[in-house]
Motif scaffolding. Structure first.
Motif, mmCIF file in Angstrom:
data_model
loop_
_atom_site.group_PDB
_atom_site.id
_atom_site.type_symbol
_atom_site.label_atom_id
_atom_site.label_comp_id
_atom_site.label_asym_id
_atom_site.label_seq_id
_atom_site.Cartn_x
_atom_site.Cartn_y
_atom_site.Cartn_z
ATOM 1 N N ALA A 1 -0.354 -10.089 -11.339
ATOM 2 C CA ALA A 1 -0.698 -8.848 -10.635
ATOM 3 C C ALA A 1 -2.163 -8.826 -10.252
ATOM 4 O O ALA A 1 -2.537 -8.392 -9.147
ATOM 5 C CB ALA A 1 -0.355 -7.646 -11.509
ATOM 6 N N GLU A 2 -3.035 -9.299 -11.140
ATOM 7 C CA GLU A 2 -4.469 -9.328 -10.845
ATOM 8 C C GLU A 2 -4.768 -10.292 -9.694
ATOM 9 O O GLU A 2 -5.613 -10.018 -8.834
ATOM 10 C CB GLU A 2 -5.240 -9.738 -12.105
ATOM 11 N N GLU A 3 -4.062 -11.419 -9.668
ATOM 12 C CA GLU A 3 -4.232 -12.373 -8.557
ATOM 13 C C GLU A 3 -3.792 -11.757 -7.237
ATOM 14 O O GLU A 3 -4.442 -11.942 -6.197
ATOM 15 C CB GLU A 3 -3.436 -13.649 -8.837
ATOM 16 N N LEU A 4 -2.680 -11.002 -7.272
ATOM 17 C CA LEU A 4 -2.214 -10.310 -6.064
ATOM 18 C C LEU A 4 -3.237 -9.275 -5.601
ATOM 19 O O LEU A 4 -3.557 -9.179 -4.408
ATOM 20 C CB LEU A 4 -0.863 -9.629 -6.328
ATOM 21 N N ARG A 5 -3.714 -8.481 -6.537
ATOM 22 C CA ARG A 5 -4.671 -7.430 -6.186
ATOM 23 C C ARG A 5 -5.922 -8.026 -5.535
ATOM 24 O O ARG A 5 -6.418 -7.533 -4.511
ATOM 25 C CB ARG A 5 -5.065 -6.654 -7.450
ATOM 26 N N THR A 6 -6.421 -9.116 -6.112
ATOM 27 C CA THR A 6 -7.619 -9.771 -5.576
ATOM 28 C C THR A 6 -7.360 -10.354 -4.191
ATOM 29 O O THR A 6 -8.210 -10.241 -3.291
ATOM 30 C CB THR A 6 -8.078 -10.883 -6.533
ATOM 31 N N LYS A 7 -6.195 -10.977 -4.023
ATOM 32 C CA LYS A 7 -5.845 -11.579 -2.734
ATOM 33 C C LYS A 7 -5.758 -10.509 -1.649
ATOM 34 O O LYS A 7 -6.269 -10.696 -0.525
ATOM 35 C CB LYS A 7 -4.508 -12.324 -2.866
ATOM 36 N N ILE A 8 -5.099 -9.400 -1.962
ATOM 37 C CA ILE A 8 -4.951 -8.313 -0.978
ATOM 38 C C ILE A 8 -6.300 -7.722 -0.625
ATOM 39 O O ILE A 8 -6.605 -7.462 0.546
ATOM 40 C CB ILE A 8 -3.993 -7.232 -1.528
ATOM 41 N N LYS B 1 -8.446 3.867 24.461
ATOM 42 C CA LYS B 1 -8.220 2.468 24.810
ATOM 43 C C LYS B 1 -7.849 1.709 23.533
ATOM 44 O O LYS B 1 -8.738 1.295 22.772
ATOM 45 C CB LYS B 1 -9.471 1.861 25.429
ATOM 46 N N PRO B 2 -6.543 1.562 23.286
ATOM 47 C CA PRO B 2 -6.128 0.842 22.075
ATOM 48 C C PRO B 2 -6.726 -0.563 22.043
ATOM 49 O O PRO B 2 -6.814 -1.249 23.068
ATOM 50 C CB PRO B 2 -4.599 0.789 22.211
ATOM 51 N N GLN B 3 -7.123 -0.983 20.853
ATOM 52 C CA GLN B 3 -7.688 -2.316 20.693
ATOM 53 C C GLN B 3 -7.317 -2.869 19.312
ATOM 54 O O GLN B 3 -6.963 -2.129 18.399
ATOM 55 C CB GLN B 3 -9.194 -2.280 20.856
ATOM 56 N N LEU B 4 -7.402 -4.194 19.215
ATOM 57 C CA LEU B 4 -7.096 -4.850 17.944
ATOM 58 C C LEU B 4 -8.333 -4.843 17.073
ATOM 59 O O LEU B 4 -9.435 -5.225 17.518
ATOM 60 C CB LEU B 4 -6.649 -6.300 18.181
ATOM 61 N N ILE B 5 -8.146 -4.416 15.823
ATOM 62 C CA ILE B 5 -9.251 -4.413 14.869
ATOM 63 C C ILE B 5 -8.768 -4.956 13.526
ATOM 64 O O ILE B 5 -7.557 -5.041 13.266
ATOM 65 C CB ILE B 5 -9.848 -2.999 14.671
ATOM 66 N N GLN B 6 -9.684 -5.342 12.685
ATOM 67 C CA GLN B 6 -9.396 -5.837 11.352
ATOM 68 C C GLN B 6 -9.732 -4.754 10.329
ATOM 69 O O GLN B 6 -10.810 -4.171 10.372
ATOM 70 C CB GLN B 6 -10.225 -7.087 11.055
ATOM 71 N N VAL B 7 -8.798 -4.479 9.444
ATOM 72 C CA VAL B 7 -9.041 -3.513 8.374
ATOM 73 C C VAL B 7 -8.702 -4.154 7.032
ATOM 74 O O VAL B 7 -7.943 -5.114 6.963
ATOM 75 C CB VAL B 7 -8.210 -2.223 8.552
ATOM 76 N N LYS B 8 -9.305 -3.599 5.995
ATOM 77 C CA LYS B 8 -9.011 -4.070 4.648
ATOM 78 C C LYS B 8 -8.418 -2.939 3.839
ATOM 79 O O LYS B 8 -8.723 -1.766 4.074
ATOM 80 C CB LYS B 8 -10.259 -4.619 3.978
ATOM 81 N N ILE B 9 -7.549 -3.326 2.896
ATOM 82 C CA ILE B 9 -6.906 -2.346 2.033
ATOM 83 C C ILE B 9 -7.029 -2.797 0.590
ATOM 84 O O ILE B 9 -7.347 -3.956 0.304
ATOM 85 C CB ILE B 9 -5.414 -2.160 2.390
ATOM 86 N N THR B 10 -6.782 -1.870 -0.314
ATOM 87 C CA THR B 10 -6.693 -2.197 -1.746
ATOM 88 C C THR B 10 -5.373 -1.666 -2.270
ATOM 89 O O THR B 10 -4.730 -0.821 -1.649
ATOM 90 C CB THR B 10 -7.855 -1.589 -2.544
ATOM 91 N N THR B 11 -4.978 -2.158 -3.416
ATOM 92 C CA THR B 11 -3.707 -1.744 -4.015
ATOM 93 C C THR B 11 -3.883 -1.477 -5.491
ATOM 94 O O THR B 11 -4.772 -2.040 -6.149
ATOM 95 C CB THR B 11 -2.631 -2.845 -3.842
ATOM 96 N N SER B 12 -3.026 -0.623 -5.993
ATOM 97 C CA SER B 12 -2.938 -0.370 -7.430
ATOM 98 C C SER B 12 -1.587 -0.867 -7.912
ATOM 99 O O SER B 12 -0.577 -0.737 -7.211
ATOM 100 C CB SER B 12 -3.092 1.121 -7.718
ATOM 101 N N ILE B 13 -1.568 -1.450 -9.120
ATOM 102 C CA ILE B 13 -0.337 -2.083 -9.617
ATOM 103 C C ILE B 13 -0.080 -1.635 -11.050
ATOM 104 O O ILE B 13 -0.985 -1.654 -11.902
ATOM 105 C CB ILE B 13 -0.444 -3.628 -9.573
ATOM 106 N N GLY B 14 1.187 -1.228 -11.308
ATOM 107 C CA GLY B 14 1.617 -0.891 -12.654
ATOM 108 C C GLY B 14 2.601 -1.920 -13.185
ATOM 109 O O GLY B 14 3.396 -2.474 -12.422
ATOM 110 N N ILE B 15 2.554 -2.185 -14.499
ATOM 111 C CA ILE B 15 3.396 -3.226 -15.110
ATOM 112 C C ILE B 15 4.182 -2.636 -16.274
ATOM 113 O O ILE B 15 3.638 -1.873 -17.089
ATOM 114 C CB ILE B 15 2.530 -4.391 -15.639
ATOM 115 N N SER B 16 5.447 -3.011 -16.357
ATOM 116 C CA SER B 16 6.274 -2.688 -17.525
ATOM 117 C C SER B 16 7.103 -3.907 -17.879
ATOM 118 O O SER B 16 7.517 -4.664 -16.987
ATOM 119 C CB SER B 16 7.186 -1.499 -17.230
ATOM 120 N N THR B 17 7.328 -4.127 -19.176
ATOM 121 C CA THR B 17 8.044 -5.319 -19.634
ATOM 122 C C THR B 17 9.109 -4.937 -20.648
ATOM 123 O O THR B 17 8.866 -4.118 -21.535
ATOM 124 C CB THR B 17 7.070 -6.332 -20.272
#
Length: 569
Positions: free
Chosen positions: A496-503, A517-533
């Motif tokens: 999960a930590e590897e995924l979060r860092t990659k994203i 005037k629509p145009q292509l741009i680059q944006v960045k996002i972050t994510t939150s992850i919960g784990i249950s086992t």
């Protein structure tokens, strides 16, 4: 199975040691005492040849009703003449079985077997006291019956021993063929006695009074037997068609189709060539019931037998290798002989080509070409149905936007995995719940289509990063779930930590729909992850989801987002 060259050579040696010398010794000790009536002997010989040339099948067993004729010859002239006539009847047998030079050892073995059967049964009956040419009814019936029983029994002892020594398949000493041969005694014994006595009292006219009607009856039974075989194969093909229709996946249909085909026909090699956008590619190849990989280009296949069918859209049948050797063998093994190749068509469009081959010459009947064509039609329809079913199932299990599995499929799979855990088939079962941080702000700033673009792109990234790890699904909205069989909480946290860092480090391309005037741009996002086992946190499927959801919102979202949190009881 194929007989080794050494075994074939041994058969020739045994024949040379026994048959020529044995015939000479028979002439010395058992030559006929009476003068031979050549027209009568010719009549017997013609009957023997015709009977051997026109066998018929009952319940899959080939029947040669020659016993009654060799019985009459033995009663009339003794063992020496009977041996000669039986050796003569090998010629039509070779012609009927289409035995070539490479497998002529089969004719030699039959010559040896006929010789030994005739000698053993004839000599034993003579030693028991039978007088050749006797017209005493009780002697004829008694010794004649003993002769036929010994004849059939000896035949089966030799044949059974041969099959065991050469390690060929057999039904045991008292198999189906044995039963039919002994049943043949009951049918043919009265004819043999009657032919002998009728010939003694009325002469050669006996062959017309008894022999010709018997041959006609045999011919009619043969026609009926052939029609029964065709009907049986048609019924079997229909049953196979129904079984194919019951299968829901393409792999199951292909496997069942080739398996049933190899049981129905003497198939050693089978190949299915698929046609995709006009190009031929191998879909499935089996040799001796084992899957094999064949890599041939479209151009190479065009030069093969499959290529002939592709160009002509017509089925073909070859009875032996010499008929197709001038063509490119392509993918076929060197020992292939008989071949059937049939187009696989659906709605008058060729979708593939079937090629089946046998190591035996003349392994396939002409009518079986039509049976295989019928089976190919069933096969094509079943594959089309399976594709439709798979597409329907896939649509019901997939999210239309992200193309990932949806909640419905996720719920079913999670129940299966949890049952596997409880049954001891899995050690642990972890679940990640991933949520895009501030996703509403993206929709408000750039538009919902831009939000959809990010969801789609994130789905592709997760597919790449999670390949072979577990099952990825869209839970709903901007939430994704990953089922991880046999992952501990520590392993899941690391992933999960590897995924979060990659994203976090990935730029996502979107089109700004809300601007003039629509145009292509680059944006960045972050994510939150919960784990249950499981089984540490719970032992129920839905509880695993609730726990991961709780970890996501309490442990990750409330603590500042862009982080991974484990469920804590």
């Amino acid at each position: 199975m194929d007989i080794s060259k050494r075994t074939q050579g041994l058969i020739w040696v045994i024949w040379a040691l026994f048959v020529p010398i044995g015939i000479y010794l028979l002439y010395q000790f058992y030559a006929p005492d009476q003068e031979i009536n050549w027209p009568v002997l010719l009549g017997y010989s013609v009957l023997a040849i015709l009977t051997t040339y026109f066998p018929f099948k009952i319940a899959g067993t080939t029947i040669f009703l020659i016993q009654w004729i060799n019985l009459a010859i033995f009663l009339k002239y003794g063992v020496f003449v009977e041996v000669l006539v039986m050796q003569l009847s090998i010629i039509p047998l070779v012609m009927k079985l289409k035995i070539g030079f490479s497998d002529f050892y089969r004719a030699i073995f039959n010559s040896f077997m006929f010789f030994m059967v005739s000698v053993i049964s004839g000599v034993l009956v003579l030693l028991m006291g039978y007088q050749v040419g006797s017209i005493e009814l009780k002697d004829i019936i008694f010794f004649g019956f003993i002769y036929q029983v010994i004849n059939i029994f000896t035949n089966h002892v030799i044949l059974y021993s041969y099959l065991r020594l050469t390690k060929q398949e057999n039904e045991g000493f008292f198999g189906r063929d044995t039963i039919w041969d002994y049943a043949g005694i009951i049918v043919t014994f009265p004819f043999g006695i009657t032919l002998y006595l009728l010939n003694e009292y009325v002469g050669t006219i006996a062959f017309f009074l008894l022999g010709v009607p018997f041959l006609l009856v045999t011919f009619l039974v043969r026609l009926y037997s052939n029609s029964e075989r065709i009907n049986e194969d048609l019924n079997q093909a229909t049953e196979i068609g129904h079984e194919l229709a019951d299968r829901l996946t393409g792999d199951e249909i292909i496997e069942l189709f080739l398996t049933k085909l190899s049981k129905m026909l003497p198939v050693d090699y089978s190949y299915i060539v698929d046609i995709k956008e006009g190009d031929m590619v191998f879909l499935k190849a089996m040799e001796n019931d084992v899957d094999i990989e064949i890599d041939h280009s479209h151009e190479e296949l065009l030069k093969s037998i499959a290529g002939i069918v592709y160009k002509t859209d017509k089925s073909i049948l070859f009875n032996k290798q010499s008929e197709w050797l001038q063509l490119s063998a392509g993918f076929l093994p060197n020992n292939a002989e008989s071949i059937i190749s049939v187009p696989i068509s659906r709605n008058q469009k060729m979708e593939g080509i079937l090629v089946i081959a046998s190591r035996k010459k003349y392994a396939f009947e002409t009518y079986q070409l039509q049976i295989v064509s019928l089976l190919c039609s069933y096969f094509a329809v079943s594959l089309e149905k399976a594709r439709f079913v798979q597409e329907t199932v896939s649509k019901s299990e997939r999210c239309a936007l992200t193309k990932l599995y949806n909640y419905r499929y996720l719920e079913q799979q999670l129940e299966i995995n949890m049952n596997d855990l409880l049954n001891g088939e899995l050690r642990q079962l972890s679940l990640l719940m991933l949520d895009i941080d501030h996703f509403k702000a993206i929709n408000d700033t750039y538009g919902h289509q831009s939000g959809n673009d990010i969801l789609f792109s994130l789905a592709r990234l997760l597919e790449v990063e999670l390949e072979d790890c577990g099952i990825l699904a869209r839970y709903g909205g901007e939430e994704f779930v990953v089922i991880l069989p046999n992952y501990s909480k520590e392993q899941s946290f690391k992933l999960a930590e590897e995924l979060r860092t990659k994203i976090e480090s990935t730029s996502f391309e979107i089109r700004t729909e809300l601007e003039d005037k629509p145009q292509l741009i680059q944006v960045k996002i972050t994510t939150s992850i919960g784990i249950s086992t499981a089984p540490e946190d719970c032992d129920e499927a839905m509880a695993l989801i609730r726990n991961a959801d709780r970890a996501l919102y309490i442990g990750a979202k409330r603590e500042g987002r862009n982080r991974v949190a484990e469920y804590v009881k």
